[in-house]
Design a protein around this motif. Structure first.
Motif, mmCIF file in Angstrom:
data_model
loop_
_atom_site.group_PDB
_atom_site.id
_atom_site.type_symbol
_atom_site.label_atom_id
_atom_site.label_comp_id
_atom_site.label_asym_id
_atom_site.label_seq_id
_atom_site.Cartn_x
_atom_site.Cartn_y
_atom_site.Cartn_z
ATOM 1 N N ALA A 17 51.075 -53.741 24.279
ATOM 2 C CA ALA A 17 52.491 -53.995 24.001
ATOM 3 C C ALA A 17 53.356 -53.263 25.018
ATOM 4 C CB ALA A 17 52.848 -53.540 22.587
ATOM 5 N N THR A 18 54.348 -53.972 25.553
ATOM 6 C CA THR A 18 55.248 -53.337 26.510
ATOM 7 C C THR A 18 56.617 -54.003 26.450
ATOM 8 O OG1 THR A 18 55.374 -52.484 28.783
ATOM 9 C CG2 THR A 18 54.820 -54.818 28.536
ATOM 10 N N ALA A 89 57.670 -55.563 20.571
ATOM 11 C CA ALA A 89 56.386 -55.860 21.214
ATOM 12 C C ALA A 89 55.231 -55.346 20.369
ATOM 13 C CB ALA A 89 56.346 -55.238 22.609
ATOM 14 N N LEU A 90 55.397 -54.169 19.791
ATOM 15 C CA LEU A 90 54.356 -53.574 18.962
ATOM 16 C C LEU A 90 54.109 -54.401 17.702
ATOM 17 C CD1 LEU A 90 52.422 -51.224 18.576
ATOM 18 C CD2 LEU A 90 54.311 -49.892 17.625
ATOM 19 N N ILE A 102 45.967 -50.592 19.625
ATOM 20 C CA ILE A 102 47.140 -51.115 20.330
ATOM 21 C C ILE A 102 47.530 -50.116 21.412
ATOM 22 C CG2 ILE A 102 49.525 -51.884 20.146
ATOM 23 C CD1 ILE A 102 49.030 -52.500 17.222
ATOM 24 N N VAL A 103 47.721 -50.631 22.604
ATOM 25 C CA VAL A 103 48.110 -49.806 23.748
ATOM 26 C C VAL A 103 49.592 -50.037 24.026
ATOM 27 C CG1 VAL A 103 47.672 -49.255 26.165
ATOM 28 C CG2 VAL A 103 45.794 -50.060 24.702
ATOM 29 N N LEU A 104 50.381 -49.015 23.817
ATOM 30 C CA LEU A 104 51.824 -49.074 24.054
ATOM 31 C C LEU A 104 52.089 -48.362 25.372
ATOM 32 C CD1 LEU A 104 54.469 -49.994 22.627
ATOM 33 C CD2 LEU A 104 54.580 -47.717 21.604
ATOM 34 N N PHE A 105 52.708 -49.054 26.338
ATOM 35 C CA PHE A 105 52.807 -48.474 27.677
ATOM 36 C C PHE A 105 54.013 -49.020 28.438
ATOM 37 C CE2 PHE A 105 50.963 -52.538 28.285
ATOM 38 C CZ PHE A 105 51.234 -52.933 29.588
ATOM 39 N N GLU A 106 54.390 -48.307 29.505
ATOM 40 C CA GLU A 106 55.436 -48.781 30.410
ATOM 41 C C GLU A 106 54.800 -49.677 31.467
ATOM 42 O OE1 GLU A 106 56.593 -44.463 29.356
ATOM 43 O OE2 GLU A 106 54.779 -45.610 29.778
#
Length: 299
Positions: A17-18, A89-90, A102-106
């Motif tokens: 998610a971004t 996004a999440l 879940i990978v939350l990133f810039e």
């Protein structure tokens, strides 16, 4: 517990998610550099065969056309602010069938996706942690503008001390290696479980409008920092894992001598330090806290 033996066997259990926001791409220099890095990251994710969910807060038509051509669906951000975009996004990423991590990133963090991702998701998929926080090494910090690396290291130390003090007041257990947590590194890998997702959907705001610019909870704190602080305070299993991340040279060159970015970092430092203090007071049920809980928002 789901055991995995290779990256190919992990992919079905991962969603990313971004949030993107490059309104002046490709004409503004900073937006051009950051937007180009985002495009490179999205291409890498596509090549890796991973599922990515993107919320966009108002990027240029050219940028949106470019990433749409890569085959991504873009969710138009419903509310303003970095935190709102990340929540949206999440929310979408959490709905993916079979997703455990879940990978939350810039999106500008190309090296994170290409070099660091695989080792970080395994602990979540195998139920060894609720949240994994990547920790940059010495070489990583050398790849940043000096003023940014220095301020982030100092703020990491101050945040850890404040959380330790809050846990001591509560009588709670102090997590091992809490002093090693890299609070200021944006990416987080989280378990796709309701009690962890809720932390990222919880929203806080200033009690008084006059304090809104001081804390700016919806800009950084709600999506990037408060979920981690609350997880630590409540005793969720948070682990820190080292990564060899390298900040993009093109981004460092643009930002290292730009007074606008230096002022941004100074402002961010003060804002996050003040917001951390007020959140911890709130968690202690101290009426002197100047922020309040405003609800849970699955965008």
């Amino acid at each position: 517990m789901t055991k995995i033996s290779s990256f190919s066997s992990m992919k079905d259990y991962i969603s990313l998610a971004t949030a993107t926001f490059y309104p002046s791409w490709p004409f503004d220099k900073s937006d051009k550099v950051r937007g180009d890095l985002a495009i490179e990251t999205l291409k890498a994710i596509k090549q890796m065969g991973l599922s990515l969910y993107i919320s966009d807060g108002g990027s240029s038509e050219g940028f949106l056309t470019k990433i749409s051509s890569l085959g991504y669906k873009i969710y138009t951000q419903k509310k303003g602010g970095l935190s709102a975009g990340r929540r949206q996004a999440l929310t979408q990423a959490s709905l993916k069938k079979d997703s455990l991590a879940i990978v939350l990133f810039e999106p500008e963090k190309v090296s994170f996706i290409k070099e660091c991702l695989i080792k970080l998701v395994q602990s979540i998929i195998e139920s060894q942690a609720d949240m994994v926080i990547p920790k940059r090494d010495e070489e990583s910090f050398l790849s940043y503008p000096y003023y940014q690396a220095s301020s982030e290291r100092l703020l990491n130390s101050l945040m850890a001390s404040m959380i330790i003090n809050a846990l001591k007041k509560k009588g709670g257990a102090i997590p091992k290696k809490i002093n090693e947590i890299d609070f200021l590194f944006g990416p987080k890998i989280i378990s796709n479980k309701p009690h962890i997702l809720d932390l990222f959907m919880d929203k806080y705001a200033s009690k008084n409008l006059s304090d809104e610019k001081k804390f700016q909870c919806e800009v950084w704190a709600n999506a990037l920092f408060f979920p981690l602080f609350v997880a630590l305070y409540k005793g969720s299993k948070v682990i820190s894992l080292p990564v060899s991340y390298f900040h993009p040279k093109s981004q460092t060159l643009v930002e290292k001598s730009n007074p606008l970015f230096i002022r941004k970092r100074e402002h961010q430092f003060k804002t996050l330090l003040d917001a951390t203090k007020e959140l911890l007071l709130l968690l202690e049920n101290n009426p002197k806290s100047r922020i309040k809980y405003t609800g849970r928002f699955y965008e």
